[in-house]
Design a protein around this motif. Structure first.
Motif, short mmCIF file in Angstrom:
data_model
loop_
_atom_site.label_atom_id
_atom_site.label_comp_id
_atom_site.label_asym_id
_atom_site.label_seq_id
_atom_site.Cartn_x
_atom_site.Cartn_y
_atom_site.Cartn_z
N ARG A 183 7.80 -46.23 14.08
CA ARG A 183 7.14 -46.57 15.35
C ARG A 183 6.14 -47.71 15.19
N MET B 201 4.79 -49.14 18.70
CA MET B 201 4.55 -48.00 19.58
C MET B 201 3.48 -47.09 18.99
N ARG C 57 9.73 -55.54 21.96
CA ARG C 57 10.53 -54.31 22.11
C ARG C 57 11.92 -54.59 22.60
N ILE D 24 14.69 -48.95 20.13
CA ILE D 24 14.48 -47.68 19.43
C ILE D 24 15.25 -46.55 20.12
N PHE E 236 15.19 -42.38 20.13
CA PHE E 236 14.31 -41.29 19.71
C PHE E 236 15.09 -40.08 19.20
N GLN F 261 16.63 -39.05 25.29
CA GLN F 261 15.66 -39.21 26.39
C GLN F 261 16.24 -40.04 27.53
N LEU G 103 16.60 -41.32 31.22
CA LEU G 103 15.71 -41.28 32.37
C LEU G 103 16.44 -40.56 33.51
N ARG H 158 21.87 -47.85 25.94
CA ARG H 158 20.75 -48.41 26.71
C ARG H 158 19.94 -49.38 25.84
N THR H 159 19.77 -49.01 24.58
CA THR H 159 19.05 -49.88 23.67
C THR H 159 19.87 -51.14 23.38
#
Ligand SMILES: Nc1ncnc2c1ncn2[C@@H]1O[C@H](COP(=O)(O)OP(=O)(O)O)[C@@H](O)[C@H]1O
Ligand SMILES: [Mg+2]
Lengths: 261, 286
Positions: A56, A61, A94, A99, A101, A105, A107, A170-171
């Protein structure tokens, strides 16, 4: 495609004397190692070793959200990132360094909107461009065929494995040159785990992956190089094959053979 | 040392438990019973006089004849001004409290202020509104004065519910947004606020309910004119004030109860809406 560990491989991330503290408490003692361009570099070690803190810190982050203080130097493509401040520059960093996780996660919005989120913020407006990005990213994450007919389904309604691949997609939609993954498969089924590993191997020509994993077998399977962290210390770093067969440090061997952790 | 005389044990603990439960149940039942009785009481006396005409006709002869159309319009305007003014301020304060500050002296002061504001009797708001908006700022008895006064009154509700709604949004949403290149503000606007929207809306609806039913604060600030208002500076009479006037001045009991019936139904609908939203919201995150 140079996924090898040849002598002349380019350094993508150069960590030098990186020390991470939370309110004075040391989470990572000064660590120095390089992450080479177009490789999968895994970081292994028991819980609480400072793996997440290090990861991180690579996209700041830990600095912005966790209240970490970072000393030393982290250079990405020869540019120091630890001095980066300000919303605009952080956002730019970013987008370059994505990243994923540990827990998926998504949305609370559709699959499509999850993936389009980053590009939209970066300024991509045209529907055709977004459509293309969504498809390309989902294909890269080995998910397109599963969801191409239901892109308006809520991301949160997918299975855990699909959610995590959605997060990878998504990344990827940010077109990053580095992707950080923090134990991305710790809660996944073997098939999703396999697909994520496959994606990394296919994409590492263009993307450098930093993979924190609690699963040494995974590191052995996919990583070109591996770093071993133990109780806030970088014990050693080297080609995966060497770390797993002829480690320099007794503790590395002990951990890999499951004698602690 | 004072020792209290021990009461003789009348009941076995297990029986005491049963009795306690029964008493608590009875109290709950009484509360709900009173509520239903009030609704029944008002509707029985008023509903018979409520028809399309009553809702759409102007009140005539002080309201003893005709309908309540101008008071419905007045209520909408005054409530509208109150909500339109209080929502951005309340939401802004909530965002500041929930997203931009750590718990500390400042947040405690702001929160204490908001709580105190919530505890001020509405007639005090009325007097303040009269002194400040009507007289000092020379807005006169008007929709504007009434609406601004109501805005102050419902502000604490909107701040509190919005802050809670924002805090209920998982931290991970913010992290995800930032990790995808959003600034903190973009994360709030595009991810946190949409997720908190039902909770925020609940606060606003509760504010609407409070505004619609308010009498004391409005009678001092918007006045009692039954004419159709044409601008924010016109005086108007809300339904609550109309009911109050019809009753206190013994103008017409049937019209009073009919007005009360409309009010009660409106408030019920507003509360049901707020409750439904709140439910949906809590189910989503807990
Ligand atoms: N946000 C934080 N605040 C304070 N201490 C933290 C925080 N995150 C991690 N730590 C501490 O830093 C050390 C390393 O944690 P972490 O980087 O999460 O290790 P790992 O990912 O290897 O399990 C632990 O002792 C942990 O308690
Ligand atoms: Mg970790």
């Amino acid at each position: 495609m140079s996924g090898d560990s040849g002598t002349y491989a380019l350094v993508k991330i150069a960590a030098k004397d990186v020390e991470i503290r939370y309110r004075g408490k040391v989470a990572l003692k000064p660590a120095t190692f390089d992450i080479r361009s177009s490789t999968i570099h895994s970081i292994i070690g028991p819980a609480g070793s400072g793996k997440t803190s290090f990861l991180r810190s690579l996209n700041l982050m830990s600095l912005e959200l966790d209240g970490a203080a970072i000393k030393g130097s982290i250079k990405v493509d020869d540019d120091e990132i630890l001095t980066i401040r300000g919303a605009e520059k952080m956002a730019k960093l970013r987008r370059r360094i994505g990243i994923v996780f540990a827990t998926p996660q998504p949305l609370p919005r559709s699959i499509y909107e999850n993936i389009a989120f980053g590009p939209r913020i970066a300024g991509t407006r045209k529907k055709a461009d977004l459509d293309a990005l969504v498809e390309e990213s989902l294909r890269s994450a080995h998910m397109w065929d599963e969801v191409k007919d239901r892109l308006d389904l809520m991301g949160t309604s997918l299975s855990g494995g699909q959610q995590q691949r959605l997060c990878l997609a998504r990344t990827l939609a940010l077109k990053p040159d580095i992707v950080l993954l923090d134990e991305p498969c710790s809660a996944l089924d073997p098939i999703s785990t396999y697909k994520i590993e496959q994606s990394m191997q296919e994409l590492k020509g263009n993307i450098t992956f930093v993979l924190v994993t609690n699963n040494t077998k995974q590191a052995a399977r996919v990583a070109d190089r591996t770093a071993f962290f133990l109780m806030g210390e970088l014990v050693e770093d080297g080609p995966t094959a060497k770390i797993f067969t002829r480690p320099n440090d007794q503790r590395t061997g002990d951990y890999i053979e499951g004698r602690f952790g | 040392m004072i020792t209290l005389p021990r009461l003789p044990r009348l009941l076995h603990p297990r029986h005491a438990q049963v009795v306690a439960k029964a008493v608590l149940w009875a109290m709950t039942l009484a509360t709900v019973g009173v509520l239903f009785y009030i609704i029944y009481f008002v509707l029985r006396r008023g509903l018979g006089h409520v028809g399309w005409d009553f809702l759409t006709e102007m009140p005539r002869r002080s309201g003893s004849v005709g309908g309540i159309f101008s008071t419905i319009v007045g209520t909408l305007y005054v409530t509208g001004v109150g909500v339109v003014v209080a929502t951005p301020i309340g939401l802004g304060a909530a965002i500041y409290l929930a997203e931009y500050t750590r718990e500390g002296r400042l947040t405690r002061i702001v929160r204490f202020g908001a709580e105190s504001l919530a505890g001020v009797p509405s007639i005090i708001f009325g007097l303040f509104g009269f002194a400040f908006f009507v007289t000092y700022l020379r807005f006169g008895w008007s929709i504007l004065s009434g609406g601004l006064t109501l805005a102050f009154m419902i502000l604490p509700t909107i701040i509190r519910t919005s802050e809670e709604a924002l805090r209920a949004v998982p931290q991970s949403y913010r992290e995800v947004a930032l990790s995808l290149g959003a600034s903190k503000w973009q994360a709030i606007v595009r991810v946190v606020m949409p997720a908190a929207a039902p909770g925020i809306l609940t606060g606003i609806i509760l504010g609407v309910g409070r505004s619609v039913s308010e009498t004391a604060a409005v009678i001092f600030t918007s006045g009692v004119s039954l004419k159709m208002p044409h601008s924010l500076f016109d005086s108007t009479r809300t339904m609550s004030v109309h009911f109050y006037t019809l009753t206190m001045e013994s103008i017409s009991e049937p019209k009073a109860y009919a007005t009360a019936a409309v009010l009660v139904i409106t408030i019920l609908l507003i509360n049901v809406a707020a409750y439904t939203l709140m439910n949906r919201f809590t189910r989503k995150f807990r």
